[in-house]
Design a protein around this motif. Structure first.
Motif, PDB file in Angstrom:
ATOM      1  N   ARG A  31       0.841  -1.206   0.000  1.00  0.00           N
ATOM      2  CA  ARG A  31       0.000   0.000   0.000  1.00  0.00           C
ATOM      3  C   ARG A  31       0.876   1.256   0.000  1.00  0.00           C
ATOM      4  N   ASN A  66       1.476   1.541  14.866  1.00  0.00           N
ATOM      5  CA  ASN A  66       0.618   0.535  14.228  1.00  0.00           C
ATOM      6  C   ASN A  66       0.798   0.479  12.715  1.00  0.00           C
ATOM      7  N   TYR A  67       1.281   1.572  12.131  1.00  0.00           N
ATOM      8  CA  TYR A  67       1.629   1.599  10.699  1.00  0.00           C
ATOM      9  C   TYR A  67       2.967   2.335  10.571  1.00  0.00           C
ATOM     10  N   GLU A  69       1.838   4.815   7.525  1.00  0.00           N
ATOM     11  CA  GLU A  69       1.318   6.114   7.966  1.00  0.00           C
ATOM     12  C   GLU A  69       2.437   7.142   8.070  1.00  0.00           C
ATOM     13  N   ARG A 106      -5.978   0.261  15.629  1.00  0.00           N
ATOM     14  CA  ARG A 106      -6.080   1.176  14.483  1.00  0.00           C
ATOM     15  C   ARG A 106      -6.912   2.373  14.931  1.00  0.00           C
ATOM     16  N   CYS A 107      -6.500   3.565  14.489  1.00  0.00           N
ATOM     17  CA  CYS A 107      -7.307   4.715  14.887  1.00  0.00           C
ATOM     18  C   CYS A 107      -8.694   4.610  14.294  1.00  0.00           C
ATOM     19  N   THR A 108      -8.814   3.921  13.157  1.00  0.00           N
ATOM     20  CA  THR A 108     -10.120   3.785  12.493  1.00  0.00           C
ATOM     21  C   THR A 108     -10.915   2.583  13.010  1.00  0.00           C
ATOM     22  N   GLN A 145     -12.653   2.573   7.882  1.00  0.00           N
ATOM     23  CA  GLN A 145     -11.268   2.411   7.409  1.00  0.00           C
ATOM     24  C   GLN A 145     -10.774   3.723   6.812  1.00  0.00           C
ATOM     25  N   ARG A 146      -9.446   3.800   6.672  1.00  0.00           N
ATOM     26  CA  ARG A 146      -8.845   5.007   6.120  1.00  0.00           C
ATOM     27  C   ARG A 146      -8.942   4.998   4.592  1.00  0.00           C
ATOM     28  N   GLY A 147      -8.707   3.837   3.998  1.00  0.00           N
ATOM     29  CA  GLY A 147      -8.573   3.752   2.556  1.00  0.00           C
ATOM     30  C   GLY A 147      -9.896   3.573   1.843  1.00  0.00           C
ATOM     31  N   PHE A 176      -8.923  11.583   4.347  1.00  0.00           N
ATOM     32  CA  PHE A 176      -8.819  10.987   5.679  1.00  0.00           C
ATOM     33  C   PHE A 176      -8.620  12.113   6.682  1.00  0.00           C
TER      34      PHE A 176
HETATM   35  O1  G3H Z   1      -4.372   3.990  12.913  1.00  0.00           O
HETATM   36  C1  G3H Z   1      -5.060   4.557  12.115  1.00  0.00           C
HETATM   37  C2  G3H Z   1      -4.951   4.242  10.699  1.00  0.00           C
HETATM   38  O2  G3H Z   1      -5.027   5.403   9.939  1.00  0.00           O
HETATM   39  C3  G3H Z   1      -5.924   3.229  10.245  1.00  0.00           C
HETATM   40  O3  G3H Z   1      -5.773   2.975   8.911  1.00  0.00           O
HETATM   41  O4  G3H Z   1      -8.037   2.104   8.362  1.00  0.00           O
HETATM   42  O5  G3H Z   1      -6.123   1.723   6.836  1.00  0.00           O
HETATM   43  O6  G3H Z   1      -6.247   0.534   9.007  1.00  0.00           O
HETATM   44  P1  G3H Z   1      -6.592   1.769   8.256  1.00  0.00           P
END
Ligand code: G3H
Length: 482
Positions: free
Chosen positions: A107, A154-155, A159, A285-287, A443-445, A451
């Motif tokens: 990604r 986490n990323y 990120e 994940r924040c999302t 989700q972010r994507g 976002f």
């Molecule tokens: O931790 C927060 C991320 O932006 C979540 O991204 O929805 O692609 O897992 P994601």
């Protein structure tokens, strides 16, 4: 990496251990160590970024678009050869499953390639003259200056790069401080950074945020603070800048995204989406969906089926086939999660699923906790881990009021079928959060979509399109028709 040079460090190092082997049975696997740099090295990295930017007159901010793109393309070519190493570090250090680690890497490559394309389009568009009242104008976008980037554990690649890449391609220069966990995943790319960009454009410093990033902010020489992580760190760094009016913030911070399940929701689909939403990467994940509101008429059925589906999930090592639940990188997380569960139990809630709450030194089996009420910590705190508060509601105004009073406002997932009910509800929800996911988890994507979040959840917007705009400013050249 300072001023294009990969420096040796003779001071203190921090040892990095694997999340996976942190069990009662054997001592944690030592993976390596990273420099614990001090303010002095942080400030050297800052000077290097400041000099490379040189008040907008440096080689990088004045470079032709095609040349900046060539540097980025060189970097991505090198990066692609490091896939296996980066993926391995992600699995070993933060316990991310093999498919998710591969996805994070791929990604990111895709993010860079698409950002380059978006940048070319933006530049072509900007080169077109506009005319009004006898004035020809060429409106383009220019850099902002020096960017301090801090990514989350986490990323640690994806990120972090969602901040760094748009910042750099727009002509800014940057200092990057990798996160505390997931710190090694960046190391296979260090030589590619050094070989692809002119000295000083990207500087990377390891160490504790307070010791390295704090002194950098105190100088007042940072133009953009870009951070994905927690608001305590973001606000502390922001506050250290002596002239906050001149600082642009690009933040993605905490969220407490709710799922709202209406009585007519398709429960098979809803449960599958809620499992994915609450527990992919263990809820870190924040999302992630961090609270589930379910209509009281279907709460018992939902809890039973949701709990059973979770109990059937497999915990294991990240590379094992079919494993969705993996060890947690933060050593204090299992105790924290247990504390949230105990608090709710002491105030009248129960754990719905049989395996819920089982704990070891590096994980908690996901617990579904019901009914969660506003006096419980689980109602307010962003758990960022495997525990799921479920709240029954009788009227839709209840979850909406909670969302309106929450400090967060990133996304929501709405499950239901009746278009007449969903339509007005969607209108209300878009005024509380920035993305409403219909019958699907948050989700972010895909990364083409904006976002961002309201209230304490974000500042600025990220995505392939918006990232370039968040790290730049509109400029234009005007000429009179004479
Ligand atoms: O931790 C927060 C991320 O932006 C979540 O991204 O929805 O692609 O897992 P994601």
């Amino acid at each position: 990496l300072v001023n294009g040079e990969l420096r040796q460090w003779n001071g203190e190092y921090a040892k990095v251990f694997s999340t996976i082997s942190r069990t009662e049975d054997y001592s944690p696997t030592y993976l390596g160590e990273v420099p614990n740099l001090t303010a002095k090295e942080g400030l050297e990295a800052l000077d290097s970024a400041v000099n490379a930017y040189n008040k907008g007159q440096g080689e990088w901010p004045t470079m032709k678009v095609s040349e900046r793109i060539a540097c980025m393309e060189k970097f991505v070519k090198g990066m692609k050869t490091r896939r296996e190493k980066v993926v391995n570090w992600l699995m070993w250090e933060i316990g991310k499953s093999l498919p998710d680690s591969e996805k994070e890497f791929d990604r990111t490559v895709e993010y860079i390639v698409n950002t380059i394309e978006e940048y070319k389009n933006m530049d072509r568009e900007g080169a077109r003259f506009q005319k009004s009242e006898g004035i020809h104008a060429m409106v383009r976008r220019g850099p902002l200056g020096v960017v301090l980037c801090l990514g989350p554990y986490n990323y640690p690649i994806n990120e972090t790069f969602s901040l760094l890449i748009p910042a750099i391609i727009m002509g800014n220069t940057a200092i990057l401080k990798p996160p505390k966990f997931g710190v090694l995943a960046l190391s296979p790319l260090m030589e590619d950074f050094a070989a692809s960009f002119p000295p000083g454009v990207i500087n990377i410093v390891y160490g504790r945020g307070r010791e390295v990033a704090g002194p950098i902010m105190l100088t007042g020489k940072v133009d953009v603070l870009a951070l994905i992580g927690n608001s305590t760190s973001a606000r502390a760094l922001q506050d250290q800048h002596p002239n906050k009016n001149r600082l642009r913030m690009v933040f993605s911070l905490e969220a407490k995204n709710p799922a709202i399940i209406l009585p007519d929701a398709d429960l098979d689909l809803t449960i599958a989406e809620c499992i994915n939403g609450t527990l992919s990467f263990n809820g870190q994940r924040c999302t992630a969906l961090k609270v589930v509101y379910v209509h009281e008429s279907i709460a018992d059925t939902f809890n039973k089926r949701f709990g059973e589906a979770i109990d059937a999930m497999k915990f294991g090592d990240p590379w094992e086939a079919g494993v969705k639940l993996t060890p947690l990188p933060e050593p204090d997380k299992p105790d924290y999660i247990e504390g949230l569960i105990n608090d709710a139990l002491s105030k009248g809630a129960s754990v719905v699923n049989a395996k819920g709450g089982q704990k070891s030194v590096n994980y908690n089996f996901p617990a579904v906790v019901f009914p969660v009420k506003s006096d419980m910590r689980l109602f307010h705190e962003e758990q960022f881990g495997p525990v799921i508060p479920v709240i029954p509601f009788s009227d839709i105004s209840e979850p909406l009021n909670d969302m309106a009073e929450s400090n967060y406002g990133q996304q929501v997932s709405l499950f239901g079928k009746d278009a007449k009910t969903l339509g007005p509800l969607i209108d209300s929800l878009t005024n509380l959060v920035c993305r409403v996911n219909l019958n699907s988890s948050c989700q972010r994507g895909p990364d083409v979509f904006p976002f961002t979040g309201r209230k304490d959840s974000a500042a600025g917007t990220l995505s392939i399109h918006d990232g370039l705009r968040s790290f730049s400013i509109r400029t234009f050249v005007a000429a009179k028709d004479n």
